[in-house]
Design a protein around this motif. Structure first.
Motif, PDB file in Angstrom:
ATOM      1  N   ARG A 173       0.832  -1.194   0.000  1.00  0.00           N
ATOM      2  CA  ARG A 173       0.000   0.000   0.000  1.00  0.00           C
ATOM      3  C   ARG A 173       0.870   1.249   0.000  1.00  0.00           C
ATOM      4  O   ARG A 173       2.048   1.210   0.387  1.00  0.00           O
ATOM      5  N   PHE A 186      -4.664   3.944   6.950  1.00  0.00           N
ATOM      6  CA  PHE A 186      -5.028   3.632   5.570  1.00  0.00           C
ATOM      7  C   PHE A 186      -6.540   3.755   5.450  1.00  0.00           C
ATOM      8  O   PHE A 186      -7.291   3.160   6.228  1.00  0.00           O
ATOM      9  N   MET A 189      -8.594  -0.833   3.331  1.00  0.00           N
ATOM     10  CA  MET A 189      -7.778  -2.037   3.185  1.00  0.00           C
ATOM     11  C   MET A 189      -8.697  -3.233   3.413  1.00  0.00           C
ATOM     12  O   MET A 189      -8.629  -3.943   4.410  1.00  0.00           O
TER      13      MET A 189
END
Length: 297
Positions: A173, A186, A189
């Motif tokens: 990522r 993030f 995900m």
């Protein structure tokens, strides 16, 4: 003078020598640096050994037995050679070191007098002091299997044999938000359960911290689908949004995890059926079957 070439022996026999020492540092990320105490650059084995690095070495202690050879390397911190940022980031931890005695007038006449790796590194007042540990140190390491319920293998190693390239167990990522090179956010995900990456590896693929890695302490899947990954320790260099990272699923080395999460129980390297400490204090009691069988049925 075992290991000395015939040319170097002949040179030493003349009594008027042109000798210097050269040492090579090979970091785990593949970068190679060469240094020498001669006043000119020496070149051999495809490496340039620089004279202006401010690096030198103390006397080398060697033995014919199994005790550890050791010495120290000293030097100034220079941005074009060894810099403080790389030392703080741990880029020299465990780096391989080789030291030669070289005839600087003919570098083909040389002898390898030390081979080992960097140990403890201390920094102070713009300089560093690095311990050099010889190959004999590995002989003092404890070896053998331990009878323990948890697995003794490391996920993905030759004993574990699990393929860490499997898509369900590794993800790459781009960093979106980071705090103190330790806490990463993030936005999305999907496809990985909550806490899936705990105890796993967190590797930085590019940017200032490229090549560094850490161990995941907490991995939380938030209600809005975002994910928070926290490392046990901050990385030794800054990680910025846009840097790419690779996160590998974690293993707590329990038998159930090996069987259910990784379907790899055939390679489990623990002893999950060893009785626990309670077994040592168990005793017969009324109301139970005391027929000589197990007290834990």
């Amino acid at each position: 003078m075992s290991g000395y070439s015939d040319g170097l022996r002949a040179h030493l026999a003349t009594g008027a020598t042109t000798l210097a020492r050269a040492w090579e540092i090979r970091r785990r990320d593949g970068r190679v640096l060469g240094f020498t105490d001669h006043d000119r650059v020496l070149r051999f084995d495809g490496v340039d050994f620089a004279p202006d690095s401010g690096m030198t070495a103390q006397a080398l202690q060697q033995t014919t037995g199994l005790s550890v050879d050791n010495t120290e390397a000293l030097g100034a911190l220079r941005s074009d050679a060894i810099c403080e940022a790389d030392l703080l980031a741990g880029r020299y931890d465990g780096a391989e070191v080789r030291i030669w005695l070289v005839n600087w007038a003919d570098p083909g006449d040389r002898a390898l007098i030390f081979r080992g790796h960097l140990g403890e590194v201390a920094r102070a007042e713009g300089a560093f002091r690095a311990e050099l540990r010889g190959l004999g140190e590995a002989l003092g390491a404890e070896t053998g299997r331990i009878y323990h319920p948890a697995c003794a293998a490391v996920l993905g190693d030759a004993q574990c044999r699990f393929d860490l390239t499997t898509p369900d167990y590794v993800v790459e990522r781009v960093v979106e938000a980071v705090t103190d090179a330790r806490l990463f956010q993030f936005a999305q995900m999907a496809g990985f359960a909550d806490r899936w990456f705990e105890k796993g590896r967190f590797e930085v693929l590019d940017g200032a911290a490229a090549g560094l890695d850490g161990v995941v302490k907490n991995d939380r899947l938030n209600a809005d689908g975002s994910r928070t990954v926290e490392l046990w320790q901050r990385l030794g260099a800054a990680v910025a949004p846009g840097d790419r990272v690779r996160i590998v699923a974690g293993c707590d080395r329990r038998a159930d995890t090996c069987r259910m999460k990784f379907a790899n129980f055939n390679n489990f390297r623990g002893f999950p059926h060893i009785p626990g400490e309670d077994w040592l204090t168990s005793y017969p009691v009324s109301g139970r079957s005391n027929d000589g069988g197990s007290l834990f049925r």
